[in-house]
Design an enzyme around this catalytic site. Structure first.
Site, PDB file in Angstrom:
ATOM      1  N   ARG A 128       0.825  -1.211   0.000  1.00 24.27           N
ATOM      2  CA  ARG A 128       0.000   0.000   0.000  1.00 24.27           C
ATOM      3  C   ARG A 128       0.859   1.260   0.000  1.00 24.27           C
ATOM      4  NH1 ARG A 128      -3.453   2.905   4.258  1.00 24.27           N
ATOM      5  NH2 ARG A 128      -5.320   3.607   3.150  1.00 24.27           N
ATOM      6  N   ILE A 172      -7.175   8.033  -0.613  1.00 27.73           N
ATOM      7  CA  ILE A 172      -7.028   6.588  -0.713  1.00 27.73           C
ATOM      8  C   ILE A 172      -7.832   6.033   0.457  1.00 27.73           C
ATOM      9  CG2 ILE A 172      -4.822   6.635   0.566  1.00 27.73           C
ATOM     10  CD1 ILE A 172      -4.026   4.090  -0.969  1.00 27.73           C
ATOM     11  N   SER A 173      -8.768   5.143   0.156  1.00 28.50           N
ATOM     12  CA  SER A 173      -9.716   4.685   1.175  1.00 28.50           C
ATOM     13  C   SER A 173      -9.029   3.937   2.309  1.00 28.50           C
ATOM     14  CB  SER A 173     -10.767   3.765   0.544  1.00 28.50           C
ATOM     15  OG  SER A 173     -11.624   4.481  -0.304  1.00 28.50           O
ATOM     16  N   GLN A 174      -9.668   3.964   3.455  1.00 24.84           N
ATOM     17  CA  GLN A 174      -9.248   3.187   4.612  1.00 24.84           C
ATOM     18  C   GLN A 174      -9.178   1.706   4.210  1.00 24.84           C
ATOM     19  OE1 GLN A 174     -12.132   3.558   7.711  1.00 24.84           O
ATOM     20  NE2 GLN A 174     -11.155   2.102   9.085  1.00 24.84           N
ATOM     21  N   PRO A 175      -8.144   0.970   4.609  1.00 23.73           N
ATOM     22  CA  PRO A 175      -8.034  -0.440   4.250  1.00 23.73           C
ATOM     23  C   PRO A 175      -9.273  -1.266   4.605  1.00 23.73           C
ATOM     24  CG  PRO A 175      -5.949   0.310   5.124  1.00 23.73           C
ATOM     25  CD  PRO A 175      -6.913   1.443   5.295  1.00 23.73           C
TER      26      PRO A 175
END
Length: 218
Positions: A40, A66-69
């Site tokens: 990531r 960038i979205s939260q995992p």
């Protein structure tokens, strides 16, 4: 330019992140494996790279994140990707979510509303050797030229479910989309049983950047 190195430290942090996602309820081993196998930190600006394995969203420019995992894992698990699935992603962003879909064996078509972000991500994914079909345009209207799709994933908050996306979904296909106001949205999974029958499921609340465009926020 950020040097693309994946060290033992990075791999250890990914392993810890995967363990956290499992604790939070992600059950799909294929999704967890994809997250474990994809660095990531490659998708982060050098100033933020030390935060890459925190379970948080981070800015990537052009008002996008960038979205939260956990969000990536949750949406991907809802989609239930099978190798060979033709998937439309609305909101390319950094390319991280699309690459997860690619690693799961999907044929990915991804469209981005912000031109600068589209151009930068396209260059970056080429550098990584990731083969996806990337487009610049209004994702709220889908990508009719390449329809129909087995799965459609929307990575921005929509005010309503765009009819154009449902039309571009195959019979038996799945659309995962966050719908609500500009601050919070409910995650929906819509399964197209026939041209007239849509099964609607609602899941946890999330907070996405707004879906921009004709059938999104203006």
């Amino acid at each position: 330019m950020l040097k693309l190195e994946d060290t033992y430290l990075h791999k250890g942090k990914r392993k810890a992140l995967v363990a956290l996602l499992r604790e939070k309820g992600i059950k799909s081993e294929s999704v967890l494996d994809a997250i474990n196998n994809l660095p990531r930190h490659f998708f982060f600006d050098s100033a933020l790279v030390s935060h890459a394995y925190e379970d948080k969203a981070f800015p990537i420019g052009e008002g996008q994140t960038i979205s939260q995992p956990y969000t990536v894992a949750f949406q991907t698990e809802l989609l239930d990707i099978k190798p060979g699935n033709k998937v439309l992603e609305i909101g390319t962003g950094s390319g991280y979510q699309g690459t997860i879909l690619h690693l799961l064996g999907a044929e990915v078509y991804s469209i981005e509303y912000q031109k600068k972000l589209y151009e930068g991500t396209k260059r970056f994914l080429t550098r990584l050797g990731i083969e996806m079909n990337l487009f610049y345009g209004d994702g709220s209207e889908g990508l009719a030229a390449h329809a129909p799709y087995d799965k459609i994933l929307v990575t921005a908050g929509a005010p309503v479910v765009p009819n154009s996306l449902l039309k571009q979904l195959k019979i038996g296909g799945t659309l995962v989309i966050p719908v609500g106001d500009r601050k919070t949205q409910a995650m929906l999974r819509l399964t197209k049983k026939s041209q007239k029958q849509i099964i609607r499921e609602e899941f946890d609340g999330f907070a996405f950047v707004p879906l921009l465009g004709k059938d999104g926020w203006r």
